[in-house]
Write an enzyme that holds these catalytic residues in place. Structure first.
Site, PDB file in Angstrom:
ATOM      1  N   TYR A 149       0.625  -1.353  -0.078  1.00 46.45           N
ATOM      2  CA  TYR A 149       0.164  -0.015   0.013  1.00 46.45           C
ATOM      3  C   TYR A 149       1.014   1.205  -0.001  1.00 46.45           C
ATOM      4  CZ  TYR A 149      -4.396  -2.530  -0.017  1.00 46.45           C
ATOM      5  OH  TYR A 149      -5.430  -3.384  -0.313  1.00 46.45           O
ATOM      6  N   HIS A 170     -14.888   1.721  -2.339  1.00 43.66           N
ATOM      7  CA  HIS A 170     -14.068   0.691  -1.630  1.00 43.66           C
ATOM      8  C   HIS A 170     -13.164   1.499  -0.559  1.00 43.66           C
ATOM      9  CE1 HIS A 170     -14.961  -2.170  -5.227  1.00 43.66           C
ATOM     10  NE2 HIS A 170     -15.598  -2.326  -4.068  1.00 43.66           N
TER      11      HIS A 170
HETATM   12  C1  BV8 Z   1     -18.605  -8.233   0.286  1.00 37.24           C
HETATM   13  C2  BV8 Z   1     -10.080  -1.861  -2.340  1.00 37.24           C
HETATM   14  C3  BV8 Z   1     -19.729  -9.032   1.782  1.00 37.24           C
HETATM   15  C4  BV8 Z   1      -8.750  -2.420  -2.075  1.00 37.24           C
HETATM   16  C5  BV8 Z   1     -11.231  -3.510  -3.917  1.00 37.24           C
HETATM   17  C6  BV8 Z   1     -20.798 -12.005  -5.336  1.00 37.24           C
HETATM   18  C7  BV8 Z   1     -21.678 -11.077  -4.633  1.00 37.24           C
HETATM   19  C8  BV8 Z   1     -20.997 -10.298  -3.661  1.00 37.24           C
HETATM   20  C9  BV8 Z   1     -19.744 -10.462  -3.276  1.00 37.24           C
HETATM   21  C10 BV8 Z   1     -18.961 -11.625  -3.978  1.00 37.24           C
HETATM   22  C11 BV8 Z   1     -19.799 -12.146  -4.680  1.00 37.24           C
HETATM   23  N1  BV8 Z   1     -18.620 -13.042  -5.302  1.00 37.24           N
HETATM   24  C12 BV8 Z   1     -17.555 -12.885  -4.558  1.00 37.24           C
HETATM   25  C13 BV8 Z   1     -17.700 -11.806  -3.838  1.00 37.24           C
HETATM   26  C14 BV8 Z   1     -16.852 -11.264  -2.880  1.00 37.24           C
HETATM   27  C15 BV8 Z   1     -15.870 -10.324  -3.464  1.00 37.24           C
HETATM   28  C16 BV8 Z   1     -15.706 -10.313  -4.984  1.00 37.24           C
HETATM   29  O1  BV8 Z   1     -16.643  -9.426  -5.302  1.00 37.24           O
HETATM   30  N2  BV8 Z   1     -14.916 -11.061  -5.476  1.00 37.24           N
HETATM   31  C17 BV8 Z   1     -14.785 -10.951  -6.872  1.00 37.24           C
HETATM   32  C18 BV8 Z   1     -13.206 -10.926  -7.358  1.00 37.24           C
HETATM   33  C19 BV8 Z   1     -15.405 -12.398  -7.589  1.00 37.24           C
HETATM   34  N3  BV8 Z   1     -16.582  -9.057  -2.969  1.00 37.24           N
HETATM   35  C20 BV8 Z   1     -16.285  -8.389  -1.935  1.00 37.24           C
HETATM   36  O2  BV8 Z   1     -15.500  -9.243  -0.993  1.00 37.24           O
HETATM   37  C21 BV8 Z   1     -16.877  -7.113  -1.369  1.00 37.24           C
HETATM   38  N4  BV8 Z   1     -17.210  -7.253  -0.012  1.00 37.24           N
HETATM   39  O3  BV8 Z   1     -18.804  -8.544  -0.681  1.00 37.24           O
HETATM   40  O4  BV8 Z   1     -18.781  -8.095   1.471  1.00 37.24           O
HETATM   41  C22 BV8 Z   1     -19.744  -8.654   3.149  1.00 37.24           C
HETATM   42  C23 BV8 Z   1     -21.376  -8.132   3.767  1.00 37.24           C
HETATM   43  C24 BV8 Z   1     -21.610  -8.114   4.725  1.00 37.24           C
HETATM   44  C25 BV8 Z   1     -20.465  -8.444   5.839  1.00 37.24           C
HETATM   45  C26 BV8 Z   1     -19.129  -8.780   5.529  1.00 37.24           C
HETATM   46  C27 BV8 Z   1     -18.868  -9.131   4.096  1.00 37.24           C
HETATM   47  C28 BV8 Z   1     -15.614  -6.065  -1.416  1.00 37.24           C
HETATM   48  C29 BV8 Z   1     -14.771  -5.895  -2.498  1.00 37.24           C
HETATM   49  C30 BV8 Z   1     -13.914  -4.751  -2.389  1.00 37.24           C
HETATM   50  C31 BV8 Z   1     -12.619  -5.125  -2.594  1.00 37.24           C
HETATM   51  N5  BV8 Z   1     -11.889  -4.147  -2.719  1.00 37.24           N
HETATM   52  N6  BV8 Z   1     -10.426  -2.485  -3.807  1.00 37.24           N
HETATM   53  C32 BV8 Z   1      -7.625  -2.188  -2.937  1.00 37.24           C
HETATM   54  O5  BV8 Z   1      -7.817  -1.386  -3.697  1.00 37.24           O
HETATM   55  O6  BV8 Z   1      -6.433  -2.332  -2.497  1.00 37.24           O
HETATM   56  S1  BV8 Z   1     -11.698  -4.318  -5.259  1.00 37.24           S
HETATM   57  C33 BV8 Z   1     -10.608  -3.884  -6.487  1.00 37.24           C
HETATM   58  O7  BV8 Z   1     -11.159  -4.225  -7.793  1.00 37.24           O
HETATM   59  C34 BV8 Z   1     -10.368  -2.179  -6.892  1.00 37.24           C
HETATM   60  O8  BV8 Z   1     -11.253  -1.448  -6.028  1.00 37.24           O
HETATM   61  C35 BV8 Z   1     -10.953  -2.084  -8.337  1.00 37.24           C
HETATM   62  O9  BV8 Z   1     -11.347  -0.944  -8.667  1.00 37.24           O
HETATM   63  C36 BV8 Z   1     -11.966  -3.300  -8.151  1.00 37.24           C
HETATM   64  C37 BV8 Z   1     -12.738  -3.663  -9.375  1.00 37.24           C
HETATM   65  O10 BV8 Z   1     -11.957  -3.747 -10.426  1.00 37.24           O
HETATM   66  P1  BV8 Z   1     -11.966  -2.710 -11.660  1.00 37.24           P
HETATM   67  O11 BV8 Z   1     -12.038  -1.382 -11.202  1.00 37.24           O
HETATM   68  O12 BV8 Z   1     -13.142  -3.104 -12.702  1.00 37.24           O
HETATM   69  O13 BV8 Z   1     -10.745  -2.819 -12.272  1.00 37.24           O
HETATM   70  P2  BV8 Z   1     -10.164  -3.913 -13.136  1.00 37.24           P
HETATM   71  O14 BV8 Z   1      -8.520  -3.962 -13.496  1.00 37.24           O
HETATM   72  O15 BV8 Z   1     -10.661  -5.336 -13.166  1.00 37.24           O
HETATM   73  O16 BV8 Z   1     -10.601  -3.617 -14.751  1.00 37.24           O
HETATM   74  C38 BV8 Z   1     -10.091  -2.527 -15.267  1.00 37.24           C
HETATM   75  C39 BV8 Z   1     -10.949  -2.126 -16.528  1.00 37.24           C
HETATM   76  O17 BV8 Z   1     -10.476  -1.029 -17.186  1.00 37.24           O
HETATM   77  C40 BV8 Z   1     -10.547  -3.277 -17.679  1.00 37.24           C
HETATM   78  O18 BV8 Z   1     -11.923  -3.780 -18.102  1.00 37.24           O
HETATM   79  C41 BV8 Z   1     -10.009  -2.562 -18.684  1.00 37.24           C
HETATM   80  O19 BV8 Z   1     -10.348  -2.873 -19.970  1.00 37.24           O
HETATM   81  C42 BV8 Z   1     -10.416  -1.189 -18.497  1.00 37.24           C
HETATM   82  N7  BV8 Z   1      -9.605  -0.003 -19.155  1.00 37.24           N
HETATM   83  C43 BV8 Z   1      -8.216  -0.467 -19.356  1.00 37.24           C
HETATM   84  N8  BV8 Z   1      -7.696   1.130 -19.724  1.00 37.24           N
HETATM   85  C44 BV8 Z   1      -8.825   1.807 -19.699  1.00 37.24           C
HETATM   86  C45 BV8 Z   1     -10.131   1.183 -19.279  1.00 37.24           C
HETATM   87  N9  BV8 Z   1     -11.100   1.580 -19.620  1.00 37.24           N
HETATM   88  C46 BV8 Z   1     -11.249   2.859 -19.938  1.00 37.24           C
HETATM   89  N10 BV8 Z   1     -10.471   3.569 -20.504  1.00 37.24           N
HETATM   90  C47 BV8 Z   1      -8.994   3.120 -20.293  1.00 37.24           C
HETATM   91  N11 BV8 Z   1      -7.819   3.713 -20.737  1.00 37.24           N
END
Ligand code: BV8
Length: 254
Positions: free
Chosen positions: A78, A131
């Site tokens: 971080y 987040h």
């Molecule tokens: C929770 C902070 C429950 C930390 C992050 C189903 C339903 C609900 C939850 C889940 C579920 N299945 C699994 C889960 C659990 C989990 C989850 O979603 N897992 C995923 C991986 C399957 N979710 C959680 O754990 C969440 N909490 O559900 O809690 C609960 C309820 C009550 C009590 C207790 C618990 C919490 C999730 C938060 C995690 N923290 N970030 C840190 O940053 O260090 S998430 C992390 O991913 C970042 O925040 C990031 O922003 C986020 C999402 O990713 P993206 O932003 O989309 O980034 P990515 O790289 O994936 O994509 C980039 C995109 O940009 C690409 O498409 C690319 O093509 C595009 N791009 C590239 N260049 C450009 C562009 N676009 C435009 N212009 C460009 N130039």
């Protein structure tokens, strides 16, 4: 769902269609992800060779379990991200959103999955940081009641001088609940908006990604801005294939 590719007259059609919807929108919601910061030089999580998750496992680096297992390693990661963010600037996409919000007070709700603070630095008001915020810390445990960030010892991570409570980044890790206040505001915006722009997100992380479907179900038009296909594409009414720093200024220009 209509797909408009980045080049050629079809993208102009897509852009004009999105502009028409925007011109008649009183309530605009914007959901951004790591892609909107890509052109500021911030690595994304899941796309491209420099993506964070191609180097580390999310559960090791962005979870409480991973932090408890190796607090120094996670803290250093971080700190590296904080230094990187401090050295970059908001890009034209961040600035276009802030400028539109300034010209149309109260009509935009900006919801971001990012923790980099670049929307605030671009001048966007009232950003919903789903987040959390990378530049802020909080305590790992409830603590001794005298935990103060002015009285810490050690560095990786700092800990309370009285009880040893560890500082941790004030971000939402995997498996942690989002702030109810922030989440309720984001849900409400998705429930009531007439248009949602979904910018720079793979749509992989929930519950954030679910906001696009929520908007769609409430009858909003959904425009997706992303150079690559995403897990939210089938929710989109228009897909603008291209970088946010080019497409958002073109879409939001007065
Ligand atoms: C929770 C902070 C429950 C930390 C992050 C189903 C339903 C609900 C939850 C889940 C579920 N299945 C699994 C889960 C659990 C989990 C989850 O979603 N897992 C995923 C991986 C399957 N979710 C959680 O754990 C969440 N909490 O559900 O809690 C609960 C309820 C009550 C009590 C207790 C618990 C919490 C999730 C938060 C995690 N923290 N970030 C840190 O940053 O260090 S998430 C992390 O991913 C970042 O925040 C990031 O922003 C986020 C999402 O990713 P993206 O932003 O989309 O980034 P990515 O790289 O994936 O994509 C980039 C995109 O940009 C690409 O498409 C690319 O093509 C595009 N791009 C590239 N260049 C450009 C562009 N676009 C435009 N212009 C460009 N130039």
């Amino acid at each position: 769902m209509t797909e408009f590719l980045e080049t050629g007259e079809s993208s102009l059609k897509g852009l004009n269609q999105a502009r028409q919807w925007l011109a008649h929108t009183e309530r605009l919601a914007v959901l951004t992800g790591a892609g909107i910061s890509a052109e500021s030089g911030v690595p994304t999580f899941r796309d491209g060779g420099t993506a964070f998750w191609s180097q580390f496992k999310p559960e090791d680096m962005a979870s409480e379990k991973g932090f408890r297992r190796d607090p120094a390693l996670v803290w250093r990661w971080y700190q590296y991200r904080r230094e990187l963010i401090a050295a970059v600037q908001p890009n034209a996409a961040h600035l276009a959103l802030a400028s539109w919000a300034g010209q149309h007070p109260g009509r935009m709700t900006l919801i971001t999955q990012n923790v980099d603070g670049l929307h605030e630095r671009a001048g966007s008001p009232g950003v919903l940081n789903l987040h959390g915020e990378l530049m802020k810390n909080r305590w790992l445990e409830r603590g001794c009641g005298r935990c103060s960030m002015e009285e810490v010892v050690g560095a990786e991570p700092p800990r309370c001088a009285h009880c040893g409570n560890l500082l941790r980044p004030a971000v939402v890790w995997f498996g942690e609940a989002l702030s109810p206040v922030v989440w309720n505001a984001a849900e409400s915006a998705a429930n009531t908006c007439e248009l949602m722009l979904v910018v720079g997100t793979s749509g992989a992380v929930y519950p954030a990604a679910g906001l696009a479907l929520r908007a769609k179900r409430n009858g909003a038009k959904v425009v997706i801005i992303n150079p690559q296909p995403s897990e939210l594409d089938e929710v989109g009414d228009v897909l603008l294939r291209g970088p946010a720093a080019m497409l958002l200024p073109a879409l939001l220009a007065a």
